[in-house]
Design a protein around this motif. Structure first.
Motif, PDB file in Angstrom:
ATOM      1  N   VAL A 197      13.397  -7.569  -3.337  1.00 53.90           N
ATOM      2  CA  VAL A 197      14.537  -6.650  -3.231  1.00 53.90           C
ATOM      3  C   VAL A 197      14.081  -5.193  -3.318  1.00 53.90           C
ATOM      4  CG1 VAL A 197      16.708  -5.921  -4.280  1.00 53.90           C
ATOM      5  CG2 VAL A 197      16.210  -8.360  -4.044  1.00 53.90           C
ATOM      6  N   PRO A 198      13.261  -4.819  -4.327  1.00 50.88           N
ATOM      7  CA  PRO A 198      12.790  -3.423  -4.357  1.00 50.88           C
ATOM      8  C   PRO A 198      12.016  -3.020  -3.112  1.00 50.88           C
ATOM      9  CG  PRO A 198      12.394  -4.492  -6.468  1.00 50.88           C
ATOM     10  CD  PRO A 198      12.825  -5.567  -5.524  1.00 50.88           C
ATOM     11  N   ASN A 199      11.143  -3.904  -2.615  1.00 43.23           N
ATOM     12  CA  ASN A 199      10.325  -3.568  -1.453  1.00 43.23           C
ATOM     13  C   ASN A 199      11.125  -3.530  -0.158  1.00 43.23           C
ATOM     14  OD1 ASN A 199       7.145  -3.384  -1.891  1.00 43.23           O
ATOM     15  ND2 ASN A 199       7.974  -4.833  -3.394  1.00 43.23           N
ATOM     16  N   SER A 200      12.308  -4.121  -0.165  1.00 51.30           N
ATOM     17  CA  SER A 200      13.153  -4.069   1.033  1.00 51.30           C
ATOM     18  C   SER A 200      13.750  -2.680   1.216  1.00 51.30           C
ATOM     19  CB  SER A 200      14.286  -5.085   0.929  1.00 51.30           C
ATOM     20  OG  SER A 200      15.257  -4.669  -0.034  1.00 51.30           O
ATOM     21  N   GLY A 201      13.830  -1.912   0.109  1.00 47.02           N
ATOM     22  CA  GLY A 201      14.407  -0.575   0.176  1.00 47.02           C
ATOM     23  C   GLY A 201      15.913  -0.564   0.362  1.00 47.02           C
ATOM     24  N   VAL A 202      16.576  -1.705   0.182  1.00 46.79           N
ATOM     25  CA  VAL A 202      17.997  -1.823   0.497  1.00 46.79           C
ATOM     26  C   VAL A 202      18.855  -0.870  -0.333  1.00 46.79           C
ATOM     27  CG1 VAL A 202      18.310  -3.755  -1.122  1.00 46.79           C
ATOM     28  CG2 VAL A 202      19.902  -3.449   0.791  1.00 46.79           C
ATOM     29  N   ALA A 203      18.522  -0.701  -1.607  1.00 45.04           N
ATOM     30  CA  ALA A 203      19.351   0.146  -2.465  1.00 45.04           C
ATOM     31  C   ALA A 203      19.349   1.596  -1.980  1.00 45.04           C
ATOM     32  CB  ALA A 203      18.873   0.058  -3.913  1.00 45.04           C
ATOM     33  N   ALA A 204      18.148   2.162  -1.836  1.00 48.16           N
ATOM     34  CA  ALA A 204      18.048   3.556  -1.409  1.00 48.16           C
ATOM     35  C   ALA A 204      18.650   3.766  -0.025  1.00 48.16           C
ATOM     36  CB  ALA A 204      16.587   3.995  -1.424  1.00 48.16           C
ATOM     37  N   LEU A 205      18.434   2.804   0.875  1.00 54.96           N
ATOM     38  CA  LEU A 205      18.984   2.916   2.219  1.00 54.96           C
ATOM     39  C   LEU A 205      20.509   2.977   2.200  1.00 54.96           C
ATOM     40  CD1 LEU A 205      16.642   0.392   4.078  1.00 54.96           C
ATOM     41  CD2 LEU A 205      16.779   2.867   4.502  1.00 54.96           C
ATOM     42  N   CYS A 206      21.110   2.259   1.234  1.00 62.00           N
ATOM     43  CA  CYS A 206      22.580   2.237   1.130  1.00 62.00           C
ATOM     44  C   CYS A 206      23.113   3.395   0.296  1.00 62.00           C
ATOM     45  CB  CYS A 206      23.044   0.919   0.512  1.00 62.00           C
ATOM     46  SG  CYS A 206      22.837  -0.519   1.594  1.00 62.00           S
TER      47      CYS A 206
END
Length: 534
Positions: A487-496
């Motif tokens: 999850v962290p390496n997907s960058g999903v949080a920052a992207l959203c």
């Protein structure tokens, strides 16, 4: 003592021979009327303590004759030979409404305690002769004070003529009337006094014995009360699972419902394979149950209890426990009539391996581990839209990041899957019943290792992973990729536009699910459920 329990609606009468009975059930299941029914049939020797009771403790009382004080305490009115009918008891003690009447007998209790205190003191003084070695009598009030102070060691009780004072244990000079004690302190005094004051061999029915009492002292209080009155039979009516479990050795009755004339209830048998606490919690909810991996603070539980809101979600730790408990609970289906299912992680299993363990009640996630649910396409798109981002752009970037991270980890992932595969092959291929000696074990191990081509297993797994990369099979990667850093390496949080630290992305998803039946929560629930083989 043998107790004939109230009439059941579908089965024969149940007689219980026990010193302790706990009737546990949800609100509305008829527990209070259950206790009233027992009191009605055993009115001569039953003392029932209502959940609806006044905690108003009188500041002072005057003693009466013992026969008058005992009669008013037990029946609510004075009858000179302490013999009464059930109807009279219902009229005076229960105000003609035994199920909902606010029981107001604290003063009667205090009068009885002070009357006995006075009479025993007079008897002792009258019989005393100079130099006698007789010990002073132990009164009911002495017993109340001893138990009360042992349960609440930070306070002391001081007996006065017609009244009782309380003070801090370390400072007897700071005294106040016991009527000024906290609700908890007064109810503890009341319950002890009620029980020590009933006649020998009584049936004592206590409705909601945990009410107004801190959980830290409830078990200790009732343990001491039971020890003081070992001659009596205790019947507890409760919805508190922790309290029910605390009554060790008690016969447990599960009250399901009451139709106005009879009850639907069952005796919980000792041979039940499930832990008692787990069993009682499930029975109390009446909803289908979903056993899952993890614990009550894990992502599994926090997420799945919201996704499956119509189920009682119970975390059990590991996969094997989930499978074992689900099967055990379903074997009891004829008794409790509650559906149960188990949900397990994929855990590097192949489709063939899953087919061997899967049945209609065991569900398997289509993702490698629970965190991967957070990266499902439907979940990512929903969060992106909620954060006013373009869901197509966000998901495309998350997909690229996940595939890139998977490429970095392919060799390591292939090795870990190989190890897991070999372990499972070894467990299923080794016949423990054929191993009688250490030579048998050595021969079996050598034979197993010689039969395996580990390079081939590794190569096949690695090739399958590389094919997922070539096909940009995002769902397929989530199905096999076991890595807590995904999850962290997907960058999903920052992207959203969400803080990538502190689990804020997960919290945002949980917030959507907690908001109720919205379009966004429905989308996330559908995405998760569609990634579970059920």
């Amino acid at each position: 003592m043998e107790i004939l329990l109230p009439k059941r609606n579908t089965q024969e009468d149940l007689i219980v021979d026990a010193k302790k009975i706990v009737v546990v059930g949800a609100n509305g299941s008829g527990k209070t009327r259950f206790g009233t029914d027992i009191e009605t049939r055993y009115s001569r020797n039953t003392h029932r303590i209502s959940a609806q009771k006044s905690l108003s403790m009188p500041k002072e009382v005057s003693p009466k004759s013992m026969i008058m004080a005992e009669s008013e305490f037990l029946y609510g009115f004075y009858l000179d030979n302490i013999q009464t009918s059930h109807v009279q008891k219902m009229n005076y003690r229960w105000g003609r409404n035994p199920n909902t009447f606010l029981l107001n007998d604290y003063e009667n209790l205090m009068v009885l305690l002070q009357t006995e205190e006075y009479e025993r003191s007079v008897e002792f003084m009258e019989s005393y002769t100079s130099g006698q070695s007789d010990e002073k009598p132990v009164t009911r009030l002495d017993k109340v004070r001893y138990i009360w102070e042992s349960v609440l060691p930070h306070r002391k009780l001081i007996k006065k003529a017609g009244s009782i004072n309380a003070c801090p244990a370390e400072n007897a000079s700071v005294q106040y009337n016991a009527s000024e004690m906290s609700d908890g302190e007064r109810i503890v005094f009341y319950l002890i006094g009620e029980v020590v004051s009933v006649p020998e061999n009584s049936i004592i029915v206590i409705d909601e014995p945990e009410m107004h009492i801190h959980k830290s002292i409830t078990k200790k209080l009732w343990d001491k009360i039971e020890k003081e009155r070992q001659d009596c039979t205790f019947i507890y009516l409760t919805h508190d699972i922790d309290f029910a479990i605390s009554r060790q050795g008690a016969t447990k009755i599960w009250a399901k419902s009451f139709d106005g004339t009879s009850w639907d209830y069952e005796k919980l048998e000792d041979e039940n394979d499930l832990p008692e606490q787990l069993y009682l919690e499930i029975l109390g909810t009446r909803k289908p149950v979903l056993f899952i991996e993890g614990n009550d603070s894990s992502i599994d539980y926090r997420l799945l209890q919201l996704v499956y809101a119509d189920y009682t979600t119970m975390p059990l730790g590991g996969c094997s426990k989930v499978i074992e408990t689900t099967k055990s609970f379903n074997n009891q289906r004829g008794f409790h009539n509650i559906s149960s299912f188990g949900l397990i992680d994929r855990d590097r299993r192949t489709d063939e391996e899953i087919s061997h363990i899967k049945d209609s009640n065991i569900w398997v996630a289509k993702v490698a581990e629970i965190e991967n649910f957070l990266l499902l396409e439907g979940v990512v798109r929903t969060v992106a839209s909620a954060m006013m981002k373009n869901p197509d752009d966000i998901f495309l970037k998350v997909k690229e990041n996940v595939i890139a991270f998977f490429i970095e980890q392919v060799d390591k992932q292939a090795l870990e899957h190989t190890i897991s595969r070999v372990e499972r092959i070894f467990k299923t291929s080794t016949d423990n019943t054929a191993i009688r000696t250490i030579d048998d074990l050595t021969t079996g191990l050598n034979s197993f290792w010689e039969s395996q081509n580990f390079d081939q297993i590794y190569d096949e797994i690695q090739d399958s992973f590389l094919k997922l990369v070539d096909n940009e099979d995002y769902a397929g990667i989530l199905k096999v990729f076991n890595n807590k850093g995904l999850v962290p390496n997907s960058g999903v949080a920052a992207l959203c536009g969400i803080n990538p630290k502190g689990g804020e992305y997960l919290n945002y998803i949980l917030g959507i699910l907690k908001s109720g039946s919205t379009e966004q929560s429905t989308s996330i629930i559908e995405a998760v459920k569609s990634s579970i083989e059920s």
